[in-house]
Design a protein around this motif. Sequence first.
Motif, PDB file in Angstrom:
ATOM      1  N   ILE A 131       0.859  -1.188   0.000  1.00 30.80           N
ATOM      2  CA  ILE A 131       0.000   0.000   0.000  1.00 30.80           C
ATOM      3  C   ILE A 131       0.893   1.235   0.000  1.00 30.80           C
ATOM      4  O   ILE A 131       1.840   1.319   0.795  1.00 30.80           O
ATOM      5  N   ALA A 132       0.583   2.180  -0.854  1.00 27.31           N
ATOM      6  CA  ALA A 132       1.285   3.469  -0.847  1.00 27.31           C
ATOM      7  C   ALA A 132       0.244   4.574  -0.853  1.00 27.31           C
ATOM      8  O   ALA A 132      -0.598   4.636  -1.751  1.00 27.31           O
ATOM      9  N   SER A 133       0.278   5.425   0.161  1.00 23.77           N
ATOM     10  CA  SER A 133      -0.687   6.523   0.258  1.00 23.77           C
ATOM     11  C   SER A 133       0.006   7.775   0.751  1.00 23.77           C
ATOM     12  O   SER A 133       1.183   7.752   1.134  1.00 23.77           O
ATOM     13  N   ALA A 134      -0.763   8.863   0.811  1.00 23.87           N
ATOM     14  CA  ALA A 134      -0.212  10.170   1.154  1.00 23.87           C
ATOM     15  C   ALA A 134      -0.019  10.377   2.651  1.00 23.87           C
ATOM     16  O   ALA A 134       0.528  11.409   3.054  1.00 23.87           O
ATOM     17  N   ASN A 135      -0.450   9.438   3.485  1.00 23.18           N
ATOM     18  CA  ASN A 135      -0.321   9.622   4.929  1.00 23.18           C
ATOM     19  C   ASN A 135      -0.132   8.270   5.589  1.00 23.18           C
ATOM     20  O   ASN A 135      -0.861   7.309   5.292  1.00 23.18           O
ATOM     21  N   PHE A 136       0.824   8.188   6.508  1.00 25.27           N
ATOM     22  CA  PHE A 136       1.138   6.910   7.141  1.00 25.27           C
ATOM     23  C   PHE A 136      -0.046   6.347   7.930  1.00 25.27           C
ATOM     24  O   PHE A 136      -0.218   5.130   8.020  1.00 25.27           O
ATOM     25  N   LEU A 137      -0.891   7.239   8.476  1.00 25.70           N
ATOM     26  CA  LEU A 137      -2.061   6.748   9.208  1.00 25.70           C
ATOM     27  C   LEU A 137      -3.032   6.037   8.271  1.00 25.70           C
ATOM     28  O   LEU A 137      -3.647   5.027   8.626  1.00 25.70           O
ATOM     29  N   ALA A 138      -3.154   6.534   7.055  1.00 25.03           N
ATOM     30  CA  ALA A 138      -4.039   5.913   6.074  1.00 25.03           C
ATOM     31  C   ALA A 138      -3.460   4.587   5.587  1.00 25.03           C
ATOM     32  O   ALA A 138      -4.189   3.584   5.453  1.00 25.03           O
ATOM     33  N   THR A 139      -2.156   4.565   5.296  1.00 24.12           N
ATOM     34  CA  THR A 139      -1.531   3.306   4.889  1.00 24.12           C
ATOM     35  C   THR A 139      -1.696   2.245   5.966  1.00 24.12           C
ATOM     36  O   THR A 139      -2.067   1.095   5.690  1.00 24.12           O
ATOM     37  N   ASN A 140      -1.462   2.618   7.211  1.00 19.41           N
ATOM     38  CA  ASN A 140      -1.608   1.665   8.311  1.00 19.41           C
ATOM     39  C   ASN A 140      -3.051   1.232   8.504  1.00 19.41           C
ATOM     40  O   ASN A 140      -3.328   0.086   8.882  1.00 19.41           O
ATOM     41  N   ALA A 141      -4.004   2.134   8.242  1.00 17.82           N
ATOM     42  CA  ALA A 141      -5.421   1.757   8.308  1.00 17.82           C
ATOM     43  C   ALA A 141      -5.735   0.670   7.289  1.00 17.82           C
ATOM     44  O   ALA A 141      -6.485  -0.281   7.573  1.00 17.82           O
ATOM     45  N   GLY A 142      -5.163   0.795   6.097  1.00 18.04           N
ATOM     46  CA  GLY A 142      -5.366  -0.241   5.088  1.00 18.04           C
ATOM     47  C   GLY A 142      -4.833  -1.580   5.527  1.00 18.04           C
ATOM     48  O   GLY A 142      -5.501  -2.618   5.364  1.00 18.04           O
ATOM     49  N   PHE A 143      -3.640  -1.600   6.121  1.00 19.62           N
ATOM     50  CA  PHE A 143      -3.084  -2.857   6.594  1.00 19.62           C
ATOM     51  C   PHE A 143      -3.870  -3.421   7.782  1.00 19.62           C
ATOM     52  O   PHE A 143      -3.997  -4.646   7.931  1.00 19.62           O
ATOM     53  N   GLU A 144      -4.421  -2.554   8.607  1.00 17.81           N
ATOM     54  CA  GLU A 144      -5.262  -3.016   9.718  1.00 17.81           C
ATOM     55  C   GLU A 144      -6.462  -3.805   9.198  1.00 17.81           C
ATOM     56  O   GLU A 144      -6.811  -4.858   9.736  1.00 17.81           O
ATOM     57  N   VAL A 145      -7.078  -3.315   8.144  1.00 11.94           N
ATOM     58  CA  VAL A 145      -8.247  -3.982   7.581  1.00 11.94           C
ATOM     59  C   VAL A 145      -7.842  -5.261   6.849  1.00 11.94           C
ATOM     60  O   VAL A 145      -8.555  -6.275   6.906  1.00 11.94           O
ATOM     61  N   LEU A 146      -6.687  -5.263   6.183  1.00  9.69           N
ATOM     62  CA  LEU A 146      -6.200  -6.501   5.568  1.00  9.69           C
ATOM     63  C   LEU A 146      -5.972  -7.573   6.628  1.00  9.69           C
ATOM     64  O   LEU A 146      -6.281  -8.757   6.409  1.00  9.69           O
ATOM     65  N   ALA A 147      -5.441  -7.172   7.777  1.00 11.91           N
ATOM     66  CA  ALA A 147      -5.177  -8.128   8.846  1.00 11.91           C
ATOM     67  C   ALA A 147      -6.453  -8.735   9.410  1.00 11.91           C
ATOM     68  O   ALA A 147      -6.419  -9.822  10.018  1.00 11.91           O
ATOM     69  N   LYS A 148      -7.573  -8.070   9.213  1.00 12.84           N
ATOM     70  CA  LYS A 148      -8.858  -8.587   9.689  1.00 12.84           C
ATOM     71  C   LYS A 148      -9.571  -9.436   8.638  1.00 12.84           C
ATOM     72  O   LYS A 148     -10.746  -9.759   8.793  1.00 12.84           O
ATOM     73  N   GLY A 149      -8.857  -9.772   7.577  1.00 14.69           N
ATOM     74  CA  GLY A 149      -9.432 -10.632   6.557  1.00 14.69           C
ATOM     75  C   GLY A 149      -9.950  -9.913   5.339  1.00 14.69           C
ATOM     76  O   GLY A 149     -10.555 -10.542   4.459  1.00 14.69           O
ATOM     77  N   GLY A 150      -9.715  -8.622   5.256  1.00 15.77           N
ATOM     78  CA  GLY A 150     -10.184  -7.874   4.104  1.00 15.77           C
ATOM     79  C   GLY A 150      -9.290  -8.049   2.895  1.00 15.77           C
ATOM     80  O   GLY A 150      -8.172  -8.555   2.989  1.00 15.77           O
ATOM     81  N   ASN A 151      -9.795  -7.603   1.754  1.00 14.49           N
ATOM     82  CA  ASN A 151      -8.995  -7.615   0.533  1.00 14.49           C
ATOM     83  C   ASN A 151      -8.607  -6.188   0.154  1.00 14.49           C
ATOM     84  O   ASN A 151      -8.817  -5.246   0.933  1.00 14.49           O
ATOM     85  N   ALA A 152      -8.049  -6.019  -1.035  1.00 15.17           N
ATOM     86  CA  ALA A 152      -7.585  -4.694  -1.452  1.00 15.17           C
ATOM     87  C   ALA A 152      -8.703  -3.672  -1.479  1.00 15.17           C
ATOM     88  O   ALA A 152      -8.483  -2.483  -1.209  1.00 15.17           O
ATOM     89  N   PHE A 153      -9.923  -4.123  -1.772  1.00 13.63           N
ATOM     90  CA  PHE A 153     -11.043  -3.196  -1.894  1.00 13.63           C
ATOM     91  C   PHE A 153     -11.531  -2.736  -0.517  1.00 13.63           C
ATOM     92  O   PHE A 153     -11.890  -1.573  -0.340  1.00 13.63           O
ATOM     93  N   THR A 165      -5.471  13.612  -3.926  1.00 17.53           N
ATOM     94  CA  THR A 165      -4.624  12.567  -3.362  1.00 17.53           C
ATOM     95  C   THR A 165      -4.789  11.299  -4.177  1.00 17.53           C
ATOM     96  O   THR A 165      -5.791  11.125  -4.884  1.00 17.53           O
ATOM     97  N   HIS A 166      -3.793  10.431  -4.118  1.00 13.19           N
ATOM     98  CA  HIS A 166      -3.879   9.135  -4.798  1.00 13.19           C
ATOM     99  C   HIS A 166      -3.267   8.074  -3.906  1.00 13.19           C
ATOM    100  O   HIS A 166      -2.289   8.332  -3.198  1.00 13.19           O
ATOM    101  N   PHE A 167      -3.847   6.872  -3.942  1.00 13.16           N
ATOM    102  CA  PHE A 167      -3.197   5.746  -3.288  1.00 13.16           C
ATOM    103  C   PHE A 167      -3.307   4.503  -4.152  1.00 13.16           C
ATOM    104  O   PHE A 167      -4.209   4.379  -4.997  1.00 13.16           O
ATOM    105  N   SER A 168      -2.340   3.600  -3.962  1.00 10.59           N
ATOM    106  CA  SER A 168      -2.237   2.376  -4.749  1.00 10.59           C
ATOM    107  C   SER A 168      -2.159   1.182  -3.816  1.00 10.59           C
ATOM    108  O   SER A 168      -1.489   1.251  -2.781  1.00 10.59           O
ATOM    109  N   ILE A 169      -2.834   0.095  -4.197  1.00 10.52           N
ATOM    110  CA  ILE A 169      -2.876  -1.109  -3.372  1.00 10.52           C
ATOM    111  C   ILE A 169      -2.783  -2.345  -4.262  1.00 10.52           C
ATOM    112  O   ILE A 169      -3.452  -2.424  -5.300  1.00 10.52           O
ATOM    113  N   ILE A 170      -1.967  -3.320  -3.856  1.00 16.60           N
ATOM    114  CA  ILE A 170      -2.020  -4.689  -4.382  1.00 16.60           C
ATOM    115  C   ILE A 170      -2.068  -5.609  -3.177  1.00 16.60           C
ATOM    116  O   ILE A 170      -1.249  -5.484  -2.258  1.00 16.60           O
ATOM    117  N   ASP A 171      -3.054  -6.519  -3.140  1.00 17.24           N
ATOM    118  CA  ASP A 171      -3.157  -7.403  -1.973  1.00 17.24           C
ATOM    119  C   ASP A 171      -2.524  -8.760  -2.252  1.00 17.24           C
ATOM    120  O   ASP A 171      -1.994  -9.025  -3.344  1.00 17.24           O
TER     121      ASP A 171
END
Length: 574
Positions: free
Chosen positions: A48-70, A386-392
């Motif tokens: 995950i690459a985003s404009a703010n570390f809190l947002a990037t970490n939020a994405g990984f938090e949701v992935l850790a709970k079983g979520g996908n890239a979306f 802003t832009h962010f990119s994700i590959i799960d």
Amino acid sequence: MKFQMHGRVLLLSLLLTSGAAFAADGAPKTAPATAPAPQAQRPGHAGIASANFLATNAGFEVLAKGGNAFDAAVAVASTLSVVEPESSGIGGGFMATLHIAKTGENVFIDARETAPMAVNPKDYLNPDGTPNRDAALKGPLSAGIPGEPAGLVLLAKKFGKLPLSVSLAPAIRTARDGFKPDPRLLHSIAEEQKNLERWPASVAKYLPGGKPPVAGEIWRDPDQARTWELIAQQGDAGFYRGETAQKLVDAVRAAGGNWTLEDLANYRAKERTPITIDYQGYKIVTAPPPSSGGVAIAEILNILRGYDLAKMDPAHRAHYIIEAMRRAFRDHNDYLGDPDFVKMPLDMLLSPYYADGLRQSILADQATPSSMLPHGPAHDPGMHTTHFSIIDKDGNMVGITSTVNYILGSTFVAKGTGVLLNDEMDDFALVPNKPNVYGLLGSKANAPVGGKRMLSSMSPSLVVGKDRSAVIGSPGGSTIITQVLEGILHFIDGQSAQQIVADKRFHHQFLPDEVFVEDGVFDAATSEQLRKMGYTLKPREPWGFMNVVTWDHRDNKLDAASDPRRPSGLGKVE
């Protein structure tokens, strides 16, 4: 030169009169791309690459709970709404390019804002008929109906695995419990203080105690937390109907705006067919109208496919890229708009035969003057998106570019909601052939009409090859198009994610007839050679906030990088 220009006009006429076929959503009915798909494999980890570390970490938090890239995208976008409101948020909109690994399908989500039904172009004119920049950029008249909430709900429900309550939890927690604003947000608030002071709810949110927050202080946004909670509980209805909708309409109308409850209730995010083209063995999947970005990128690449850029000296390589940019932006100004309202000659604009004709008008050692439209004054292309990119781990890909348009959008906050409204009405051609805040011109194709989406430059893109793939995007107003183009070219040249986001940039948008250059993009000899060709090089401060994730299929490695021009960003692989 006259003969070449007449040749272009003749080719244009022939293509226009030959008839163009369009899909129901306005996308061209082109043959399927033939570039190789990625090897059938899973990365096994995520980037995950985003404009703010809190947002990037939020994405990984949701992935850790079983979520996908979306699901992760919902978390990243909603958290950016809280921590990076100067660039995007719940009161704005976004465009998303998706790759669904299980089916191999590519999808585009259009969550662009729409004009309220009561829009009146006269509201954006001064008595002498000139554009009223204040009405177009500040306050409730400048705001389109937001699309981000509906887009995120669509993303979660159709493509995600988790309930909204899980994906939105990081944003709700961050808004409720607070965070320390980064220097960029603090600077934006200070820069817009006078405009924020015009609206009581904006003062309450961004100027507590009558002054901007200071570094190190915890900043909370309980109203926005409540609004996201309603969306988590009720989906679309939590924003576009009921409590939040009534507060939005009441606040907008009390301040002189023209929104209605029907405007909100009628808003829909839409799925569209992305633009897909082949270039040097890669498949580029990018944004269709109402983005102008994908059409322009495709047109530029179609022109460039006739040259061997790798064998050129730096000046001639830049020359041909600039000339391709120039022609694509001219067509951007002439033809493009909301596909639900206007017919566009997309078959023509995306045709390699049309590109062949454009290529014939490019001289080998001379710039082509941009003299076909009235000259617009130079404007700063802007960075307020802003832009962010994700590959799960399964190979799903998401590129989302989200915006409230200019810095802190309209600067108008709707009381009791925490919603900072966009100022996207300025992206319409409010006065035909008069430049907007980014210096872009427009025609009747992009004129404001109730329910219509304004044209955008947002260009979230996927680059898919046999050995490597990437998700690329950036903010930057009109420079989004050229940044993404240059990122694609650098990726195809073999650069890493870190190199792509750090590369120096140049930009030409037809009018003004100048090449914006970042310090160091050309050496002294190349700059002098370009000037001798007839180019005006205009230095400007570094621009962009590119966020890129790459996937090397050969060793199954992901790489994520955030633009070093903005230290708050974070590219991360886990």
